[in-house]
Motif scaffolding. Structure first.
Motif, mmCIF file in Angstrom:
data_model
loop_
_atom_site.group_PDB
_atom_site.id
_atom_site.type_symbol
_atom_site.label_atom_id
_atom_site.label_comp_id
_atom_site.label_asym_id
_atom_site.label_seq_id
_atom_site.Cartn_x
_atom_site.Cartn_y
_atom_site.Cartn_z
ATOM 1 N N ASN A 1 0.825 -1.195 0.000
ATOM 2 C CA ASN A 1 0.000 0.000 0.000
ATOM 3 C C ASN A 1 0.864 1.250 0.000
ATOM 4 O OD1 ASN A 1 -2.170 1.849 0.495
ATOM 5 N ND2 ASN A 1 -3.279 0.190 1.477
ATOM 6 N N TYR A 2 1.926 1.252 0.795
ATOM 7 C CA TYR A 2 2.818 2.411 0.842
ATOM 8 C C TYR A 2 3.466 2.653 -0.522
ATOM 9 C CZ TYR A 2 2.472 1.422 5.875
ATOM 10 O OH TYR A 2 2.027 1.154 7.143
ATOM 11 N N LYS A 3 3.836 1.570 -1.202
ATOM 12 C CA LYS A 3 4.438 1.698 -2.536
ATOM 13 C C LYS A 3 3.424 2.211 -3.554
ATOM 14 C CE LYS A 3 8.004 -1.839 -2.057
ATOM 15 N NZ LYS A 3 8.447 -3.185 -2.499
ATOM 16 N N SER A 4 2.170 1.821 -3.381
ATOM 17 C CA SER A 4 1.128 2.252 -4.320
ATOM 18 C C SER A 4 0.755 3.724 -4.141
ATOM 19 C CB SER A 4 -0.130 1.395 -4.136
ATOM 20 O OG SER A 4 0.124 0.064 -4.505
ATOM 21 N N TYR A 5 0.936 4.246 -2.938
ATOM 22 C CA TYR A 5 0.556 5.627 -2.635
ATOM 23 C C TYR A 5 1.708 6.364 -1.943
ATOM 24 C CZ TYR A 5 -4.002 3.591 -3.528
ATOM 25 O OH TYR A 5 -5.057 2.927 -4.102
ATOM 26 N N PRO A 6 2.844 6.477 -2.617
ATOM 27 C CA PRO A 6 4.019 7.078 -1.958
ATOM 28 C C PRO A 6 3.794 8.516 -1.513
ATOM 29 C CG PRO A 6 4.377 6.858 -4.317
ATOM 30 C CD PRO A 6 3.107 6.127 -3.996
ATOM 31 N N ASP A 7 2.997 9.288 -2.236
ATOM 32 C CA ASP A 7 2.769 10.678 -1.837
ATOM 33 C C ASP A 7 2.090 10.762 -0.473
ATOM 34 O OD1 ASP A 7 3.896 11.562 -4.192
ATOM 35 O OD2 ASP A 7 1.977 11.893 -5.195
ATOM 36 N N GLU A 8 1.295 9.760 -0.160
ATOM 37 C CA GLU A 8 0.576 9.758 1.110
ATOM 38 C C GLU A 8 1.430 9.220 2.260
ATOM 39 O OE1 GLU A 8 -3.593 7.968 2.938
ATOM 40 O OE2 GLU A 8 -3.251 7.939 0.787
ATOM 41 N N TYR A 9 2.352 8.299 1.936
ATOM 42 C CA TYR A 9 3.068 7.593 2.994
ATOM 43 C C TYR A 9 4.561 7.899 3.093
ATOM 44 C CZ TYR A 9 -1.134 4.779 3.503
ATOM 45 O OH TYR A 9 -2.411 4.364 3.719
ATOM 46 N N GLU A 10 5.144 8.575 2.118
ATOM 47 C CA GLU A 10 6.586 8.795 2.137
ATOM 48 C C GLU A 10 6.925 10.029 2.959
ATOM 49 O OE1 GLU A 10 9.235 9.402 -1.498
ATOM 50 O OE2 GLU A 10 9.279 7.236 -1.168
ATOM 51 N N SER A 11 6.535 9.979 4.221
ATOM 52 C CA SER A 11 6.747 11.088 5.143
ATOM 53 C C SER A 11 6.571 10.567 6.563
ATOM 54 C CB SER A 11 5.719 12.183 4.852
ATOM 55 O OG SER A 11 5.761 13.174 5.838
ATOM 56 N N THR A 12 7.027 11.343 7.509
ATOM 57 C CA THR A 12 6.775 11.018 8.918
ATOM 58 C C THR A 12 5.926 12.095 9.570
ATOM 59 O OG1 THR A 12 8.850 12.065 9.586
ATOM 60 C CG2 THR A 12 8.907 9.676 9.185
ATOM 61 N N GLU B 1 8.259 2.118 8.751
ATOM 62 C CA GLU B 1 9.682 2.410 8.986
ATOM 63 C C GLU B 1 10.557 1.673 7.968
ATOM 64 O OE1 GLU B 1 10.592 1.580 13.076
ATOM 65 O OE2 GLU B 1 9.118 3.014 13.802
ATOM 66 N N ILE B 2 10.235 0.419 7.700
ATOM 67 C CA ILE B 2 10.977 -0.358 6.700
ATOM 68 C C ILE B 2 10.858 0.305 5.334
ATOM 69 C CG2 ILE B 2 11.002 -2.560 5.435
ATOM 70 C CD1 ILE B 2 10.044 -3.844 8.154
ATOM 71 N N PHE B 3 9.655 0.702 4.985
ATOM 72 C CA PHE B 3 9.405 1.375 3.710
ATOM 73 C C PHE B 3 10.201 2.677 3.604
ATOM 74 C CE2 PHE B 3 6.841 4.746 1.646
ATOM 75 C CZ PHE B 3 6.866 4.285 0.339
ATOM 76 N N MET B 4 10.168 3.467 4.661
ATOM 77 C CA MET B 4 10.875 4.745 4.643
ATOM 78 C C MET B 4 12.384 4.531 4.520
ATOM 79 S SD MET B 4 8.699 7.247 4.745
ATOM 80 C CE MET B 4 9.579 8.633 5.432
ATOM 81 N N LYS B 5 12.938 3.606 5.269
ATOM 82 C CA LYS B 5 14.374 3.330 5.197
ATOM 83 C C LYS B 5 14.763 2.815 3.819
ATOM 84 C CE LYS B 5 14.968 2.577 10.115
ATOM 85 N NZ LYS B 5 15.145 1.586 11.177
ATOM 86 N N ALA B 6 13.918 1.977 3.230
ATOM 87 C CA ALA B 6 14.197 1.441 1.893
ATOM 88 C C ALA B 6 14.194 2.543 0.840
ATOM 89 C CB ALA B 6 13.170 0.369 1.520
#
Length: 88
Positions: A20-31, A77-82
């Motif tokens: 899901n994070y990969k499909s919607y990076p604009d929504e999830y690529e942040s803290t 966290e895994i997604f963000m680090k990757a």
């Protein structure tokens, strides 16, 4: 892989979340607060949309909503680090 173990359920939820994070990076690529709220909402959505057999499995394994929330946060966290982001 047996899906009736705590680790298997955790892995399944985290794989779904990362997808899901990969499909919607604009929504999830942040803290920021919005992204964290979206991660929390995603966990709640997974919890609320379980099928009967998944509810029975989770009850048998002692899994609760808080577990889903922890696992989706860990996946975030895994997604963000990757993607080259760090947590301070």
């Amino acid at each position: 892989m047996a899906k009736n173990t705590l680790e298997a359920v955790k892995h399944e939820i985290q794989e779904l979340a990362i997808g899901n994070y990969k499909s919607y990076p604009d929504e999830y690529e942040s803290t920021d607060a919005n992204a964290i709220s979206s991660v929390r909402s995603l966990a709640k959505g997974y919890w609320d949309s379980r099928e009967y057999k998944e509810i029975a499995r989770d009850e048998k394994l002692g899994i609760n909503l808080e577990d889903y929330q922890v696992w989706t946060r860990e996946a975030h966290e895994i997604f963000m680090k990757a993607n080259g982001h760090s947590f301070n």
